[in-house]
Design an enzyme around this catalytic site. Structure first.
Site, PDB file in Angstrom:
ATOM      1  N   GLU A 115       0.884  -1.175   0.000  1.00 44.89           N
ATOM      2  CA  GLU A 115       0.000   0.000   0.000  1.00 44.89           C
ATOM      3  C   GLU A 115       0.913   1.213   0.000  1.00 44.89           C
ATOM      4  O   GLU A 115       1.470   1.563   1.047  1.00 44.89           O
ATOM      5  CB  GLU A 115      -0.828   0.017   1.288  1.00 44.89           C
ATOM      6  CG  GLU A 115      -1.786  -1.120   1.433  1.00 44.89           C
ATOM      7  CD  GLU A 115      -2.973  -0.958   0.527  1.00 44.89           C
ATOM      8  OE1 GLU A 115      -3.418   0.180   0.322  1.00 44.89           O
ATOM      9  OE2 GLU A 115      -3.424  -1.976   0.011  1.00 44.89           O
ATOM     10  N   CYS A 142      -2.501   9.050   2.313  1.00 45.02           N
ATOM     11  CA  CYS A 142      -2.254   8.532   0.954  1.00 45.02           C
ATOM     12  C   CYS A 142      -3.424   8.876   0.046  1.00 45.02           C
ATOM     13  O   CYS A 142      -3.257   8.979  -1.170  1.00 45.02           O
ATOM     14  CB  CYS A 142      -2.012   7.032   1.001  1.00 45.02           C
ATOM     15  SG  CYS A 142      -3.337   6.163   1.848  1.00 45.02           S
TER      16      CYS A 142
END
Ligand code: NAD
Length: 530
Positions: free
Chosen positions: A242, A276
């Site tokens: 990720e 993010c």
């Protein structure tokens, strides 16, 4: 007499409070030589945990999650101290998540772990039954960044433990105290050693990846993610990555401007943009660009950057290194001709940075190409939606994106043209709170999947089982003869439409079984050579 200063037995993790730069109490790092032991203890605890009924694992995790939420004040304080998070963001983004996420995971994990019976054609597979089970992989390494010190653990650790694995946690060197709190909260309710904790920096992360773990769940930067992928490749263990993001919001001329301004403000500045899935680029249609940019900058000037006590809207940046990236991007944009509509300066006693709107950005600017991870948005005015889609897709990253419009069908159609894993219309990144929805990206954002049933492939593997209750040998077993070749040829003719070929199949199969039985039947000469 000279005082002798002895080096600490173990290197300590130090840090500054982002709110006022006061030094944080040091935390001892794990001696690198102990990493293998932590993993070995997790491996030893794994079989008994995996053998427990799912309800027992659920009950123990429920007790741990309850305790975490009941003691949320402790973790809220740790998050403020270590990464400068404000009270509201600490609650909604992290401290309230343990029970909520556990409850959402339960039905997904239950369905995933259910044994499946596979139907076999009886003629081709006489007397056979087949099953697929889903089993835990063993020991899962979970390596996390500093931006959500608790939530980035919860996301993989809850499903990893629910599905029967042990875990080894390697938190960011900037947030070891929150990790200690999390590991201790779990340990009180779980078997000894099941949750291992390794405290340290990148070298410790590398040591964990290179140790005897069965999968690695990594959340962090692109550069570190590449290294993790390489090492996992060498060890042939799966890695879920990720990585970073550079999310775009496309603002169409027909949007509800008031709501769009509020939504974009929140999703760009939430956690000081250190997310993010933060909006870092806005592509706005020229027809409303002046109004949009003017009102956005007006509102952002009125937002309060958190003070020493953490009171305010926008948190400080969490580390000096992150502040340096933000400053570099804003300076680069200025130099290349961007117009600073608001912000662009450091504020307060700590690592605060004023919310910054950069207008008239162009594609070659760092703030448009690289992840900024700060309270900054790059505005690009576009002629129409097609141009916005083209520019939004021209990024190395591919995590999230959103379209803001009153025309929901059009918004959806435009969203579906974006090369990302997490799409929204008239909202952004909200789906991260829904455990059933995969949180995933493409390109430099990594192909890792957090949340949703697809995420469970990192923690479990399928295992097939065929049980044969047939009395006779299968017709294609050895020894081979002309009947077997005839059988095969007839199957071929049947497959290509010659139904007549089927007629002799049962008789041929029966003859083959007889042949095999006779071949392996005891003979008077058997054993004479022994
Ligand atoms: P980072 O890559 O520097 O560190 C992340 C973790 O990996 C830390 O624990 C670190 O010690 C460890 N590490 C560093 N190098 C390593 C290596 N070679 N091998 C093994 N471990 C290593 O990232 P960061 O600065 O802590 O976090 C910010 C990044 O995380 C941003 O890029 C952000 O976008 C990303 N992030 C992504 C998501 C997502 O869901 N996609 C969520 C949160 C954060």
């Amino acid at each position: 007499m000279t005082a002798v200063t002895r080096p600490p037995a173990r290197p300590a993790l130090t840090g500054l409070r982002p709110l006022d730069l006061a030094p944080l109490p040091p935390v001892l790092a794990t001696p690198p030589g102990d990493v293998a032991d932590v993993v070995a203890r997790a491996r030893a605890a794994f079989p008994a945990w995996a053998a427990l009924p799912l309800e027992d694992r659920e009950a123990r995790l429920d007790a741990a999650a309850r305790r975490m939420v009941a003691r949320r004040g402790e973790v809220v304080a740790l998050l403020a101290a270590e990464v400068g998070k404000g009270h509201a963001e600490a609650l909604f983004g992290e401290a309230l998540a343990p029970l909520d996420q556990l409850r959402q995971w339960r039905p997904i994990v239950r369905a995933h772990l259910r044994r499946r019976r596979i139907a076999l054609p009886r003629l081709a597979f006489p007397g056979k039954r087949a099953f697929v089970d889903v089993v835990p992989r063993g020991v899962i390494a979970v390596i996390t960044p500093w931006n959500y010190p608790l939530a980035t653990f919860l996301r993989p650790v809850l499903p990893a433990l629910l599905t029967g694995n042990a875990v080894v946690l390697k938190p960011s060197e900037h947030a070891p105290r929150t990790a200690l709190w999390f590991a201790e909260s779990l340990a009180s309710f779980l078997p000894d050693g099941l949750v291992g904790l390794v405290l340290g920096g990148a070298d410790h992360g590398r040591a964990v990846v290179g140790s005897d773990v069965d999968a690695v769940c990594f959340t962090g930067s692109v550069a570190a993610g590449r290294d993790v992928a390489r090492r996992c490749g060498e060890r042939l263990v799966p890695a879920s990555l990720e990585l970073g993001g550079k999310d775009a919001a496309i603002v169409l001329a027909d949007c509800d401007l008031d709501r769009t301004l509020a939504g974009i403000t929140t999703w760009a500045l939430h956690n000081a943009g250190q997310d993010c899935g933060a909006i870092e680029r806005v592509y706005v249609e020229e027809a409303i660009a002046d109004a949009f940019v003017g009102r956005l900058a007006d509102a952002w000037r009125r937002l309060r950057v958190a003070d020493r006590l953490g009171e305010g809207d926008v948190a400080p940046l969490a580390t000096e290194a992150q502040l340096a990236v933000v400053t570099r991007h804003v300076d680069d944009a200025r130099r290349r001709g961007a117009v600073v509509r608001c912000g662009g300066v450091r504020v307060g006693a700590g690592l605060g940075y004023a919310p910054t709107v950069l207008d008239r950005c162009t594609d070659e600017m760092d703030v448009v190409r690289e992840e900024t991870f700060g309270p900054v948005v790059a505005i690009r005015r576009v002629a129409h939606a097609d141009e916005a889609v083209e520019r939004a897709n021209a990024s190395a990253y591919g995590l999230g994106a959103s379209v803001w419009t009153r025309d929901l069908a059009r918004g959806r159609a435009i969203a579906e043209r974006l090369r990302c894993g997490v799409l929204h219309v008239n909202n952004h990144a909200l789906s991260g709170a829904v455990v059933a929805l995969p949180w995933t990206g493409t390109g430099a954002s990594g192909g890792g999947i957090a949340n949703g049933p697809h995420a469970l492939a990192t923690f479990t593997r399928p295992r097939s089982l065929l049980v044969d209750a047939a009395a006779a040998p299968d017709p294609f077993w050895m020894p081979y003869d002309g009947d077997l070749v005839d059988l095969g040829e007839r199957v071929g003719r049947l497959q290509t439409g010659d139904l007549g070929a089927a007629l002799r199949l049962p008789a041929l199969a029966a003859r083959r079984r007889r042949t095999l039985r006779e071949f392996f039947a005891p003979r008077p000469t058997d054993g004479s050579s022994l």
